[in-house]
Design a protein around this motif. Structure first.
Motif, PDB file in Angstrom:
ATOM      1  N   ALA A   1      -3.716   7.202  -3.030  1.00  0.00           N
ATOM      2  CA  ALA A   1      -4.403   5.877  -3.478  1.00  0.00           C
ATOM      3  C   ALA A   1      -4.128   5.858  -5.041  1.00  0.00           C
ATOM      4  O   ALA A   1      -3.996   4.768  -5.695  1.00  0.00           O
ATOM      5  N   ASP A   2      -3.897   7.078  -5.459  1.00  0.00           N
ATOM      6  CA  ASP A   2      -3.896   7.133  -7.078  1.00  0.00           C
ATOM      7  C   ASP A   2      -2.412   6.980  -7.523  1.00  0.00           C
ATOM      8  O   ASP A   2      -1.871   7.023  -8.743  1.00  0.00           O
ATOM      9  N   GLY A   3      -1.295   6.652  -6.492  1.00  0.00           N
ATOM     10  CA  GLY A   3       0.020   6.483  -6.577  1.00  0.00           C
ATOM     11  C   GLY A   3       0.986   7.722  -6.882  1.00  0.00           C
ATOM     12  O   GLY A   3       2.218   7.657  -7.144  1.00  0.00           O
ATOM     13  N   HIS A   4       0.212   8.916  -6.206  1.00  0.00           N
ATOM     14  CA  HIS A   4       1.218   9.986  -6.244  1.00  0.00           C
ATOM     15  C   HIS A   4       1.695  10.311  -4.904  1.00  0.00           C
ATOM     16  O   HIS A   4       1.321  10.026  -4.116  1.00  0.00           O
ATOM     17  N   VAL A   5       2.853  11.188  -5.172  1.00  0.00           N
ATOM     18  CA  VAL A   5       3.741  11.895  -3.833  1.00  0.00           C
ATOM     19  C   VAL A   5       2.855  12.732  -3.210  1.00  0.00           C
ATOM     20  O   VAL A   5       2.122  13.592  -3.582  1.00  0.00           O
ATOM     21  N   VAL A   6       2.555  12.523  -1.989  1.00  0.00           N
ATOM     22  CA  VAL A   6       1.899  13.391  -0.896  1.00  0.00           C
ATOM     23  C   VAL A   6       2.987  14.170   0.112  1.00  0.00           C
ATOM     24  O   VAL A   6       3.444  13.529   0.927  1.00  0.00           O
ATOM     25  N   MET A   7       2.927  15.312  -0.097  1.00  0.00           N
ATOM     26  CA  MET A   7       3.803  16.322   0.522  1.00  0.00           C
ATOM     27  C   MET A   7       3.646  17.767   0.184  1.00  0.00           C
ATOM     28  O   MET A   7       3.564  17.810  -1.032  1.00  0.00           O
ATOM     29  N   SER A   8       3.710  18.857   1.039  1.00  0.00           N
ATOM     30  CA  SER A   8       3.578  20.244   0.588  1.00  0.00           C
ATOM     31  C   SER A   8       5.022  20.374  -0.286  1.00  0.00           C
ATOM     32  O   SER A   8       6.023  19.988   0.176  1.00  0.00           O
ATOM     33  N   PRO A   9       4.913  21.347  -1.406  1.00  0.00           N
ATOM     34  CA  PRO A   9       6.104  21.483  -2.110  1.00  0.00           C
ATOM     35  C   PRO A   9       7.237  22.160  -1.293  1.00  0.00           C
ATOM     36  O   PRO A   9       8.499  21.854  -1.608  1.00  0.00           O
ATOM     37  N   SER A  10       6.860  22.964  -0.322  1.00  0.00           N
ATOM     38  CA  SER A  10       7.868  23.793   0.236  1.00  0.00           C
ATOM     39  C   SER A  10       8.651  22.525   1.179  1.00  0.00           C
ATOM     40  O   SER A  10       9.836  22.643   1.412  1.00  0.00           O
TER      41      SER A  10
ATOM     42  N   PRO B   1       0.861  -1.237   0.068  1.00  0.00           N
ATOM     43  CA  PRO B   1       0.090   0.149  -0.019  1.00  0.00           C
ATOM     44  C   PRO B   1       1.077   1.342   0.114  1.00  0.00           C
ATOM     45  O   PRO B   1       2.011   1.276   0.211  1.00  0.00           O
ATOM     46  N   ALA B   2       0.230   2.106  -0.076  1.00  0.00           N
ATOM     47  CA  ALA B   2       0.939   3.626  -0.256  1.00  0.00           C
ATOM     48  C   ALA B   2       1.039   4.001   1.397  1.00  0.00           C
ATOM     49  O   ALA B   2       0.023   4.246   2.047  1.00  0.00           O
ATOM     50  N   VAL B   3       2.206   4.163   1.794  1.00  0.00           N
ATOM     51  CA  VAL B   3       2.431   4.485   3.273  1.00  0.00           C
ATOM     52  C   VAL B   3       2.796   6.148   3.218  1.00  0.00           C
ATOM     53  O   VAL B   3       3.446   6.758   2.835  1.00  0.00           O
ATOM     54  N   ILE B   4       1.801   6.625   4.122  1.00  0.00           N
ATOM     55  CA  ILE B   4       1.870   8.158   4.450  1.00  0.00           C
ATOM     56  C   ILE B   4       2.136   8.412   5.674  1.00  0.00           C
ATOM     57  O   ILE B   4       1.549   7.915   6.640  1.00  0.00           O
ATOM     58  N   VAL B   5       3.492   8.801   6.256  1.00  0.00           N
ATOM     59  CA  VAL B   5       3.705   9.101   7.467  1.00  0.00           C
ATOM     60  C   VAL B   5       3.355  10.232   8.080  1.00  0.00           C
ATOM     61  O   VAL B   5       3.012  11.281   7.495  1.00  0.00           O
ATOM     62  N   LEU B   6       2.984  10.095   9.196  1.00  0.00           N
ATOM     63  CA  LEU B   6       2.271  11.160  10.177  1.00  0.00           C
ATOM     64  C   LEU B   6       3.426  11.814  11.062  1.00  0.00           C
ATOM     65  O   LEU B   6       4.086  11.246  11.721  1.00  0.00           O
ATOM     66  N   THR B   7       3.339  12.964  11.061  1.00  0.00           N
ATOM     67  CA  THR B   7       4.651  13.603  12.104  1.00  0.00           C
ATOM     68  C   THR B   7       3.938  14.872  12.828  1.00  0.00           C
ATOM     69  O   THR B   7       2.969  15.502  12.123  1.00  0.00           O
ATOM     70  N   THR B   8       4.459  15.578  13.745  1.00  0.00           N
ATOM     71  CA  THR B   8       3.954  16.565  14.205  1.00  0.00           C
ATOM     72  C   THR B   8       4.369  17.776  13.776  1.00  0.00           C
ATOM     73  O   THR B   8       3.669  18.883  13.695  1.00  0.00           O
ATOM     74  N   PHE B   9       5.727  17.833  13.204  1.00  0.00           N
ATOM     75  CA  PHE B   9       6.183  18.927  12.583  1.00  0.00           C
ATOM     76  C   PHE B   9       6.848  18.759  11.332  1.00  0.00           C
ATOM     77  O   PHE B   9       7.391  17.221  11.113  1.00  0.00           O
ATOM     78  N   ASP B  10       6.642  19.198  10.222  1.00  0.00           N
ATOM     79  CA  ASP B  10       7.252  19.006   8.979  1.00  0.00           C
ATOM     80  C   ASP B  10       8.630  18.943   8.713  1.00  0.00           C
ATOM     81  O   ASP B  10       9.238  18.646   7.768  1.00  0.00           O
ATOM     82  N   SER B  11       9.614  19.317  10.037  1.00  0.00           N
ATOM     83  CA  SER B  11      10.811  19.399   9.975  1.00  0.00           C
ATOM     84  C   SER B  11      11.286  18.493  10.754  1.00  0.00           C
ATOM     85  O   SER B  11      12.472  18.112  10.912  1.00  0.00           O
ATOM     86  N   ASP B  12      10.603  17.293  10.956  1.00  0.00           N
ATOM     87  CA  ASP B  12      11.023  16.126  11.546  1.00  0.00           C
ATOM     88  C   ASP B  12      12.409  15.389  10.939  1.00  0.00           C
ATOM     89  O   ASP B  12      12.073  15.086   9.789  1.00  0.00           O
ATOM     90  N   GLU B  13      13.236  15.195  11.824  1.00  0.00           N
ATOM     91  CA  GLU B  13      14.338  14.626  10.882  1.00  0.00           C
ATOM     92  C   GLU B  13      14.213  13.292  10.499  1.00  0.00           C
ATOM     93  O   GLU B  13      14.815  12.623   9.531  1.00  0.00           O
ATOM     94  N   HIS B  14      13.267  12.591  11.082  1.00  0.00           N
ATOM     95  CA  HIS B  14      12.710  11.122  10.671  1.00  0.00           C
ATOM     96  C   HIS B  14      12.097  11.128   9.516  1.00  0.00           C
ATOM     97  O   HIS B  14      11.997   9.919   9.052  1.00  0.00           O
ATOM     98  N   VAL B  15      11.534  12.108   9.219  1.00  0.00           N
ATOM     99  CA  VAL B  15      10.765  12.007   7.689  1.00  0.00           C
ATOM    100  C   VAL B  15      11.599  11.616   6.743  1.00  0.00           C
ATOM    101  O   VAL B  15      11.214  10.710   5.876  1.00  0.00           O
ATOM    102  N   LEU B  16      12.697  11.924   6.406  1.00  0.00           N
ATOM    103  CA  LEU B  16      13.562  11.746   5.353  1.00  0.00           C
ATOM    104  C   LEU B  16      13.940  10.186   5.367  1.00  0.00           C
ATOM    105  O   LEU B  16      13.855   9.519   4.382  1.00  0.00           O
TER     106      LEU B  16
END
Length: 220
Positions: free
Chosen positions: A119-128, A76-91
């Protein structure tokens, strides 16, 4: 229906996510997990299309679970959830095979839309956030040289497609950029993933940045 699995050690977060997703008529929450080990078990049991995966959980964390899920057949497509978009573990999660990430404060309407996108197979994250994280991934001479060596075996058109993936472009956007049909783009992307031994287009985007394909005319 889009089948979604929720993986978070906080029951209140899971309840909140279930409520939001339940308002989407084409989305069904098929299971919940309290840690990464349970998440893998629930993926095998329920075969969701999308997993919303907390990064920080006791025992097996979100990164380890994502890495294991990525090895499954038709994961499945895995989307990770985090409190801050600067989370060092996101990478680390993106490198492990996650299709993107969302902050837990994402508005309800956006969350529903982004689950559909995933679900359509695209990347999910804000551009910035994507630019910042992907730029971070390219730091380090050893990593960059290794990435450049992997990309060197690609044909010019393949490198162009890979660079477009690095920009986060969808297949239709790549088709318009390179004057190709969408079917041809899909074929290029599939071949790139196999040729570069990657499991997801997000990993291809990371590689494009690491190899300097988006550095401009002065790049490699």
């Amino acid at each position: 229906m889009i089948r979604v699995l929720l993986a978070d050690d906080d029951p209140m977060v899971r309840r909140h996510l279930r409520t939001i997703l339940g308002s989407g008529t084409e989305i069904e929450v098929v299971g919940e997990a309290r840690d990464g080990a349970e998440a893998v078990e629930e993926v095998l049991r329920n075969r969701p299309d999308v997993v919303l995966m907390d990064l920080r959980m006791p025992g097996v964390d979100g990164i380890a679970a994502t890495r294991e899920i990525a090895t499954l057949a038709a994961p499945p497509a895995v989307i990770v959830l985090t409190t801050f978009d600067s989370d060092e573990h996101v990478l680390g999660a993106l490198e492990a095979g996650a299709a993107g990430f969302l902050v837990k404060t994402t508005p309800a309407e956006d969350l529903l839309s982004l689950v559909r996108v995933a679900a359509d197979g695209h990347v999910v994250m804000s551009p910035s956030a994507a630019r910042r994280l992907l730029a971070q991934s390219s730091r380090g001479d050893t990593r960059r040289e290794a990435a450049k060596a992997r990309v060197a075996k690609l044909a010019e058109r393949e490198r162009e497609v890979l660079a477009c993936l690095g920009e986060g472009l969808t297949n239709p956007e790549i088709a318009r950029r390179l004057f190709l049909s969408e079917a041809t783009v899909r074929s290029y992307v599939s071949r790139l993933l196999v040729k570069l031994d990657l499991t997801h287009r997000t990993q291809a985007a990371l590689l494009a940045h690491q190899a300097g394909l988006l550095d401009g005319p002065g790049g490699p």
